[in-house]
Design an enzyme around this catalytic site. Structure first.
Site: not given
Ligand code: DX5
Length: 235
Positions: A42, A182
């Site tokens: 991320d 996600d």
């Protein structure tokens, strides 16, 4: 034109956001040992999202720890600037947010020109229509099921109709495109996301929260997702 297609293989993609940043190489090895299919990084710049995480050098330092595919989820403004560096760092797949660049079509081409494989992400408020003209450039679409920036947030179930719309579009066009979700993915939410059309499932906090450990968490999520696919297939 096909109105349906066989389910695509379930892929469990851990986010390393909840991992111990003091030993990321060990954490990648632990995830590989736990049976994950890829690892998601991320990447946050403190501008596109209110958080700051990994630069390309951090990912490069972990590249030799495992053989798994690395995907860079670029939650950054001006992704064009650094995306080649993430490919060089060992991220085979680079996910660009549709909202992060004025020239999305060109940016996805830049990922491919840099030797990477391209994917595009949609924030919760962004419609599927925003990416219908770039689906030919990507191998995956990420539908965010939280507003990006932090792990541990609640799953936004109203994204499921959007997942179903995207799945219909991909099937109708006969495209070889994965659908990833996600945010807030765990034992209680993975079935809904999978039944709606997702086959690549990013999980962070739910993996690290499992009292029986990472391997149990990964196996449990995979079993739940595959059962949801069978349920849809049988419908
Ligand atoms: C949001 C992040 C999170 C993380 C997974 O910007 O992308 O979605 O990967 O978070 P949880 O803990 O919800 O699985």
């Amino acid at each position: 034109m096909p109105t349906d297609a066989p389910p695509r293989p379930v892929q469990i993609a851990p986010s390393v956001l909840p991992a111990d940043f003091a030993k990321l190489g060990d954490e990648c090895r632990a995830l590989a040992d736990a049976g994950v299919d890829r690892i998601q990084w991320d990447v946050m710049d403190g501008q596109f999202v209110p958080n700051l995480t990994f630069g390309p050098d951090v990912i490069a330092a972990c590249r030799s720890s495992v053989d798994l595919l690395f995907e860079a989820h670029l939650m950054v403004n001006t992704p064009e600037v650094l995306l080649p560096r993430y490919v060089e760092a060992g991220c085979e797949l680079v996910i660009v947010h549709a909202e992060s660049t004025v020239h999305l079509h060109r940016c996805l081409g830049q990922v491919r020109d840099a030797g990477g494989r391209a994917a595009v992400a949609l924030n919760p408020s962004t419609p599927v229509s925003a990416i219908e003209h770039v689906l030919d450039l990507v191998e995956m679409v990420l539908v965010m099921t939280v507003n990006p920036g932090f792990g541990g947030q609640a799953y936004i179930a109203t994204m499921e109709p959007k997942l179903a719309e995207l799945r219909r579009l991909v099937v109708e066009r006969g495209l070889d495109v994965d659908i990833e979700v996600d945010g807030g993915i765990g034992p209680d939410t993975i079935a809904g996301a999978t039944a709606a059309g997702a086959n690549v499932l990013v999980a962070g906090s739910s993996l690290y929260r499992d009292p029986e450990g990472l391997a149990h968490a990964v196996a449990d999520l995979r079993a739940r997702a595959e059962a949801a696919q069978r349920g849809v297939a049988a419908a």
